[in-house]
Design a protein around this motif. Structure first.
Motif, PDB file in Angstrom:
ATOM      1  N   ASP A   1      41.366  14.273  54.425  1.00 29.58           N
ATOM      2  CA  ASP A   1      41.283  15.576  53.761  1.00 29.58           C
ATOM      3  C   ASP A   1      39.892  15.807  53.194  1.00 29.58           C
ATOM      4  O   ASP A   1      39.327  16.900  53.280  1.00 29.58           O
ATOM      5  CB  ASP A   1      42.309  15.665  52.619  1.00 29.58           C
ATOM      6  N   ILE A   2      39.321  14.766  52.572  1.00 32.98           N
ATOM      7  CA  ILE A   2      37.997  14.888  51.978  1.00 32.98           C
ATOM      8  C   ILE A   2      36.953  15.149  53.059  1.00 32.98           C
ATOM      9  O   ILE A   2      36.115  16.053  52.939  1.00 32.98           O
ATOM     10  CB  ILE A   2      37.644  13.616  51.176  1.00 32.98           C
ATOM     11  N   LEU A   3      37.006  14.377  54.136  1.00 33.54           N
ATOM     12  CA  LEU A   3      36.046  14.571  55.223  1.00 33.54           C
ATOM     13  C   LEU A   3      36.216  15.944  55.868  1.00 33.54           C
ATOM     14  O   LEU A   3      35.235  16.622  56.179  1.00 33.54           O
ATOM     15  CB  LEU A   3      36.229  13.469  56.272  1.00 33.54           C
ATOM     16  N   SER A   4      37.462  16.370  56.061  1.00 30.30           N
ATOM     17  CA  SER A   4      37.727  17.675  56.667  1.00 30.30           C
ATOM     18  C   SER A   4      37.223  18.802  55.774  1.00 30.30           C
ATOM     19  O   SER A   4      36.663  19.790  56.251  1.00 30.30           O
ATOM     20  CB  SER A   4      39.222  17.850  56.928  1.00 30.30           C
ATOM     21  N   LEU A   5      37.432  18.661  54.465  1.00 26.93           N
ATOM     22  CA  LEU A   5      36.975  19.688  53.522  1.00 26.93           C
ATOM     23  C   LEU A   5      35.457  19.767  53.505  1.00 26.93           C
ATOM     24  O   LEU A   5      34.885  20.860  53.452  1.00 26.93           O
ATOM     25  CB  LEU A   5      37.509  19.368  52.122  1.00 26.93           C
ATOM     26  N   ILE A   6      34.781  18.631  53.574  1.00 27.62           N
ATOM     27  CA  ILE A   6      33.314  18.621  53.603  1.00 27.62           C
ATOM     28  C   ILE A   6      32.799  19.341  54.842  1.00 27.62           C
ATOM     29  O   ILE A   6      31.925  20.210  54.761  1.00 27.62           O
ATOM     30  CB  ILE A   6      32.789  17.174  53.558  1.00 27.62           C
ATOM     31  N   PHE A   7      33.360  19.018  56.015  1.00 23.83           N
ATOM     32  CA  PHE A   7      32.929  19.663  57.250  1.00 23.83           C
ATOM     33  C   PHE A   7      33.259  21.156  57.244  1.00 23.83           C
ATOM     34  O   PHE A   7      32.489  21.970  57.750  1.00 23.83           O
ATOM     35  CB  PHE A   7      33.588  18.990  58.455  1.00 23.83           C
ATOM     36  N   SER A   8      34.427  21.510  56.668  1.00 23.37           N
ATOM     37  CA  SER A   8      34.823  22.917  56.609  1.00 23.37           C
ATOM     38  C   SER A   8      33.865  23.727  55.743  1.00 23.37           C
ATOM     39  O   SER A   8      33.503  24.855  56.068  1.00 23.37           O
ATOM     40  CB  SER A   8      36.253  23.041  56.069  1.00 23.37           C
ATOM     41  N   LYS A   9      33.437  23.146  54.631  1.00 17.95           N
ATOM     42  CA  LYS A   9      32.498  23.847  53.751  1.00 17.95           C
ATOM     43  C   LYS A   9      31.148  24.051  54.434  1.00 17.95           C
ATOM     44  O   LYS A   9      30.477  25.061  54.225  1.00 17.95           O
ATOM     45  CB  LYS A   9      32.303  23.043  52.458  1.00 17.95           C
ATOM     46  N   ILE A  10      30.740  23.074  55.255  1.00 18.70           N
ATOM     47  CA  ILE A  10      29.446  23.158  55.918  1.00 18.70           C
ATOM     48  C   ILE A  10      29.451  24.207  57.029  1.00 18.70           C
ATOM     49  O   ILE A  10      28.520  25.001  57.161  1.00 18.70           O
ATOM     50  CB  ILE A  10      29.050  21.782  56.491  1.00 18.70           C
ATOM     51  N   THR A  11      30.519  24.218  57.837  1.00 21.71           N
ATOM     52  CA  THR A  11      30.551  25.071  59.022  1.00 21.71           C
ATOM     53  C   THR A  11      31.324  26.363  58.856  1.00 21.71           C
ATOM     54  O   THR A  11      31.134  27.299  59.625  1.00 21.71           O
ATOM     55  CB  THR A  11      31.161  24.300  60.203  1.00 21.71           C
ATOM     56  N   GLY A  12      32.257  26.410  57.880  1.00 19.60           N
ATOM     57  CA  GLY A  12      33.090  27.597  57.701  1.00 19.60           C
ATOM     58  C   GLY A  12      34.331  27.612  58.561  1.00 19.60           C
ATOM     59  O   GLY A  12      35.115  28.553  58.503  1.00 19.60           O
TER      60      GLY A  12
END
Length: 308
Positions: free
Chosen positions: A145-156
């Motif tokens: 979840d943490i890794l997914s949230l980080i990538f989601s914030k970066i790419t949208g």
């Protein structure tokens, strides 16, 4: 004012603790009553913990604590979460994992149905409910979840999409170590989880908030301290009361909606907030990196250049 802020803070804390309890309950029920009995892997580090425990039991006959492994495997990920998401989000995420681990160890494994498809779907939905609610309130269930949230914030892009990508290794391990039937049902479970997460937590979607308040200056300052977006103010008059006020218009992501609501209600509990879906944006909408610059410096780079 200070009493109102303290009350809102306690109310916010109570909400987060309730979400953590719900996440622990849904997660432990999913693992102990649906996924484990069907030999179906969960997503992320929960699934990796399942694989380690099942593989150890099959090869050595030693029964390990899955709840303990969930906690231990999450520790390195929380270091990354602390760096990227901040101390508050990391603390509640860690508390989330602790509660899930304890409840998984406390609840005995049960058996509800022999239908593997139902086990996969219900197990995935239960995990997704906890993960989606946690993300909506500003923290995670740890692990992927943490890794997914980080990538989601970066790419949208959506959090659920990244969860599907990052969990591919879980599917492969399930197929290689156990059976490809187990891997196929694991795919179904992870897909169900990701759809539920995207339904609850839609940070990639934009909304426009209209906030009508008689404390526009104070509300605007508190919003600016929590949500780093531009605002437009215009005068308004109550159609029924005839009282003069001001309306603040601001475009945000759904991920920021909770912080916006809390920032408004901390100052004016009587404010009227209208949330409208936004189909598209033409013009300036700050990225996460630009928001971090604004948070650190108090101004966007081109605005500082313009002032000179």
């Amino acid at each position: 004012m200070s009493v109102k802020i303290a009350t809102n803070a306690y109310h916010d804390l109570g909400k987060k603790l309730c979400i953590i309890l719900i996440t622990g309950l849904t997660g432990s029920l999913s693992l102990n009553f649906f996924l484990n009995p069907g030999n179906i892997m969960s997503a992320g580090l929960n699934g990796l913990s399942q694989i380690i425990v099942a593989f150890a039991e099959q090869t050595t006959g030693i029964h390990l604590s899955m709840g303990l492994f969930i906690l231990l495997l999450n520790i390195p990920v929380f270091i990354a979460g602390f760096i990227r998401l901040g101390g508050s989000a990391t603390f509640f995420s860690f508390l989330n994992v602790v509660v899930l681990s304890l409840l998984t160890m406390v609840f005995p494994e049960g058996h509800i149905t022999d239908n593997l498809l139902l086990n996969a779907l219900v197990g995935g939905v239960l995990i997704g409910v906890g993960a989606g609610l946690s993300l909506k309130y500003g923290f995670t269930t740890g692990g992927m979840d943490i890794l997914s949230l980080i990538f989601s914030k970066i790419t949208g892009k959506t959090v659920g999409s990244y969860m599907m990508i990052l969990n591919g290794i879980i599917v492969l391990l399930a197929g290689l170590l156990f059976s490809w039937e187990s891997a196929l049902y694991t795919i179904i479970s992870i897909y169900a989880m990701s759809r539920v997460v995207d339904t609850i937590h839609t940070s990639h979607q934009k909304v426009t908030a209209y906030i009508t308040t008689r404390c526009a200056d104070e509300v605007g300052k508190n919003i600016a301290a929590h949500v780093f977006r531009g605002m437009t103010l215009f005068p308004s008059i109550g159609g029924y009361s005839g009282v003069s006020s001001q309306t603040i218009m601001i475009v945000i992501t759904r991920y920021e909606l909770y912080d916006l609501e809390q920032a408004v209600l901390e100052v004016d509990s009587d404010a009227f907030i209208n949330i409208v879906p936004t189909q598209s944006i033409v013009g300036r909408f700050a990225s996460d990196d630009e928001q971090r610059i604004f948070k650190a410096t108090g101004s966007f780079p081109e605005l500082k250049k313009h002032k000179r």
